[in-house]
Each structure stands twice: as structure tokens, then as C-alpha cells.
Design an enzyme around this catalytic site. Structure first.
Site, PDB file in Angstrom:
ATOM      1  N   HIS A  63       0.817  -1.221   0.000  1.00  0.00           N
ATOM      2  CA  HIS A  63       0.000   0.000   0.000  1.00  0.00           C
ATOM      3  C   HIS A  63       0.851   1.272   0.000  1.00  0.00           C
ATOM      4  O   HIS A  63       1.890   1.330   0.651  1.00  0.00           O
ATOM      5  CB  HIS A  63      -0.965   0.009   1.187  1.00  0.00           C
ATOM      6  CG  HIS A  63      -2.102  -0.945   1.011  1.00  0.00           C
ATOM      7  ND1 HIS A  63      -2.822  -1.457   2.062  1.00  0.00           N
ATOM      8  CD2 HIS A  63      -2.648  -1.476  -0.113  1.00  0.00           C
ATOM      9  CE1 HIS A  63      -3.758  -2.271   1.596  1.00  0.00           C
ATOM     10  NE2 HIS A  63      -3.671  -2.303   0.297  1.00  0.00           N
TER      11      HIS A  63
ATOM     12  N   ASP B 157       0.662   4.049   1.461  1.00  0.00           N
ATOM     13  CA  ASP B 157       0.991   4.713   2.722  1.00  0.00           C
ATOM     14  C   ASP B 157       1.976   3.885   3.555  1.00  0.00           C
ATOM     15  O   ASP B 157       2.157   4.128   4.756  1.00  0.00           O
ATOM     16  CB  ASP B 157      -0.278   5.049   3.523  1.00  0.00           C
ATOM     17  CG  ASP B 157      -1.067   3.827   3.932  1.00  0.00           C
ATOM     18  OD1 ASP B 157      -1.014   2.804   3.208  1.00  0.00           O
ATOM     19  OD2 ASP B 157      -1.740   3.866   4.978  1.00  0.00           O
ATOM     20  N   HIS B 158       2.619   2.912   2.905  1.00  0.00           N
ATOM     21  CA  HIS B 158       3.723   2.179   3.546  1.00  0.00           C
ATOM     22  C   HIS B 158       4.980   2.194   2.686  1.00  0.00           C
ATOM     23  O   HIS B 158       6.063   1.932   3.188  1.00  0.00           O
ATOM     24  CB  HIS B 158       3.299   0.735   3.859  1.00  0.00           C
ATOM     25  CG  HIS B 158       2.229   0.703   4.920  1.00  0.00           C
ATOM     26  ND1 HIS B 158       2.468   0.327   6.215  1.00  0.00           N
ATOM     27  CD2 HIS B 158       0.924   1.074   4.864  1.00  0.00           C
ATOM     28  CE1 HIS B 158       1.356   0.458   6.921  1.00  0.00           C
ATOM     29  NE2 HIS B 158       0.410   0.912   6.126  1.00  0.00           N
TER      30      HIS B 158
ATOM     31  N   ASP C 124      -0.087  -3.495   8.557  1.00  0.00           N
ATOM     32  CA  ASP C 124      -1.533  -3.312   8.741  1.00  0.00           C
ATOM     33  C   ASP C 124      -2.251  -4.638   8.995  1.00  0.00           C
ATOM     34  O   ASP C 124      -3.461  -4.754   8.767  1.00  0.00           O
ATOM     35  CB  ASP C 124      -2.154  -2.649   7.497  1.00  0.00           C
ATOM     36  CG  ASP C 124      -1.751  -1.186   7.383  1.00  0.00           C
ATOM     37  OD1 ASP C 124      -1.072  -0.670   8.284  1.00  0.00           O
ATOM     38  OD2 ASP C 124      -2.116  -0.570   6.360  1.00  0.00           O
TER      39      ASP C 124
ATOM     40  N   HIS D  94      -0.303   1.805  12.190  1.00  0.00           N
ATOM     41  CA  HIS D  94      -1.131   3.020  12.322  1.00  0.00           C
ATOM     42  C   HIS D  94      -1.510   3.275  13.781  1.00  0.00           C
ATOM     43  O   HIS D  94      -1.743   2.321  14.536  1.00  0.00           O
ATOM     44  CB  HIS D  94      -2.451   2.889  11.540  1.00  0.00           C
ATOM     45  CG  HIS D  94      -2.296   2.974  10.058  1.00  0.00           C
ATOM     46  ND1 HIS D  94      -2.359   4.160   9.357  1.00  0.00           N
ATOM     47  CD2 HIS D  94      -2.097   2.005   9.136  1.00  0.00           C
ATOM     48  CE1 HIS D  94      -2.209   3.923   8.059  1.00  0.00           C
ATOM     49  NE2 HIS D  94      -2.046   2.616   7.890  1.00  0.00           N
TER      50      HIS D  94
HETATM   51 ZN    ZN Z   1      -2.391  -1.222   4.204  1.00  0.00          ZN
END
Ligand code: ZN
Length: 242
Positions: A54, A56-57, A139, A177
Site C-alpha cells: 500500500h 501509505d507504507h 496493517d 497506524h
Molecule cells: Zn495497508
């Protein structure tokens, strides 16, 4: 070994794993906070370990590789396919269940935990010293929660969480997160009589990372679901829980 938490974007965590003068960064969603921190910590960047594909990683990968050419970039075989082409070109090592990646004396075992994505992995560094193992879960496993099931099915995600819950009690859980306030609120709704949830709410501070495997076993409503069906019901409920 020491671990430095690096808040990124609005609620993401990247982590520096440091051994002597060298560091690995786990899930750099952006490059700037990492670039700022390296000289402050007096370390050079040796590698990037990614838990899943993803944006956002992985968002900081290209810039970090440009700035520190020759560093290792590690991701699972399965999730590498889903990276955008320019990021995929930066990858130097493809891993799967049971593989090992190392930074000097620190050796991490790759745990394949599909569900959030099909190639999601955690990096488990066993006791070093004894009683202080660490796992970087992206996540998949959050403090008192878990990621959404985007690519796998609920049974797959539930099995992945149980696999992580099987790590030694005192293993520190470094997750992707800061969702812990909302996760504990849901945990309290899912198990109103669970005193461990209330105790955690009372001692909660931010950033809340890391938690421990024993805390997750005591509180996490997804690990505690009892069956894949109950996991699916809770995951569905949490998706719209306010
Ligand atoms: Zn993710």
C-alpha cells in the site's frame, strides 16, 4: 538493537531498527522524516523492509533509494507485483514465509500473514536479548485491532492473526497506524466484560506503539474471536463502528 518510532503522514508509523551505526527502516510512507532522523540518530540507512504494497507504507521508497543508492529493499514476492513500476524497480530482495533478512547481528524472520493484502508479511526479530523480541506487523495486527480484509478472506486474516498471537508473550508489537483509541472503543463494545480492555484504556498514551503479544491476547477482539465466523462478524461490525 534499538527501535525508533517515526510518525509519518497523519497516523502512520515507520520504524528505524538500529544496530550500531546502521539502520533499517520499516514501511517508510514518506522519505523526509526518515532523512531528518538518520543524522540525528547518527546512523546510515542500510535497508528498507516493507510489510505490504500500500502507498501509505511504500511512498518514501523511491526518494530514499535515490538519496542512499545501493540499499536493500525487501518486500514479499506477491506484493511486489502490485507496486507501481518505479517503486518495483527499487526492490532488491523478494521474500516469502520462513525467509530471513538481516542487519548486521539482527536477524528477522519473515512471517507471511495474508488477508489485508495477499502478500502481507511481518518481520519477527526473536529475543535479543532474551525476553525482548519484536515483530513489525504493518496493517495486519494493530494494537487492539487489525487491518481491513482487502485482498484475502476473513478465514485467511483470522489465521494470520492467530499465527502472530502465537509469538512469545513479551514480544513487542510495532504496528502500522495509530488507531488504538478507536480500536479500544470497539474492543469494549465487542467484549463489555473484559477488564483488560478498560485497564488498557486507562493507561493509554500516544504514540501507543509498541504493544505486546500478551496484551493483544488479552484485549484484541479479533484475536479473541474464537472462530473464523466470529472474526468475520466482528470485522464486518468494526467496518462501520463509530
Ligand atoms: Zn495497508
Amino acid at each position: 538493537m534499538r527501535v525508533v518510532t517515526v510518525p509519518c503522514l497523519s497516523d502512520n508509523f515507520a520504524y528505524l531498527i538500529i544496530d550500531g551505526g546502521r539502520a533499517v527502516v520499516v514501511d517508510p510512507s514518506e522519505a523526509a522524516p526518515i532523512e531528518e532522523l538518520l543524522p540525528k540518530e547518527n546512523v546510515t540507512l542500510a535497508a528498507i523492509w516493507l510489510t505490504h504494497h500500500h502507498w501509505d507504507h511504500v511512498g518514501g521508497v523511491e526518494e530514499l533509494v535515490k538519496k542512499y543508492p545501493g540499499i536493500d529493499v525487501v518486500i514479499s514476492k506477491i506484493d511486489a507485483e502490485k507496486l507501481k513500476a518505479d517503486t518495483r524497480k527499487c526492490v532488491t530482495k523478494l521474500v516469502e514465509e520462513g525467509d530471513r533478512v538481516a542487519l548486521a547481528n539482527i536477524v528477522a524472520h519473515v512471517i507471511h500473514n495474508p488477508g489485508h493484502t495477499l502478500g502481507a508479511v511481518s518481520y519477527h526479530i526473536p529475543d535479543h536479548p532474551v525476553g525482548s523480541g519484536s515483530v513489525f506487523t504493518g496493517d495486519t495486527l494493530f494494537a487492539a485491532g487489525c487491518g481491513r480484509v482487502f485482498e484475502g478472506d476473513p478465514a485467511m486474516m483470522y489465521a494470520s492473526l492467530l499465527k502472530l498471537a502465537d509469538l512469545p508473550d513479551r514480544t513487542k508489537v510495532y504496528f502500522g497506524h495509530e488507531y488504538t483509541v478507536a480500536n479500544l472503543k470497539f474492543a469494549a463494545a465487542a467484549e463489555p466484560d473484559n477488564g483488560a480492555v478498560k485497564a488498557w484504556q486507562a493507561r493509554l498514551h500516544q504514540p501507543s506503539t509498541p504493544s505486546t503479544i500478551s496484551e493483544e491476547r488479552a484485549v484484541n477482539p479479533f484475536i479473541r474471536a474464537g472462530s473464523a465466523e466470529e472474526f468475520a462478524r466482528r470485522r464486518e461490525w468494526k467496518n462501520t463502528f463509530k
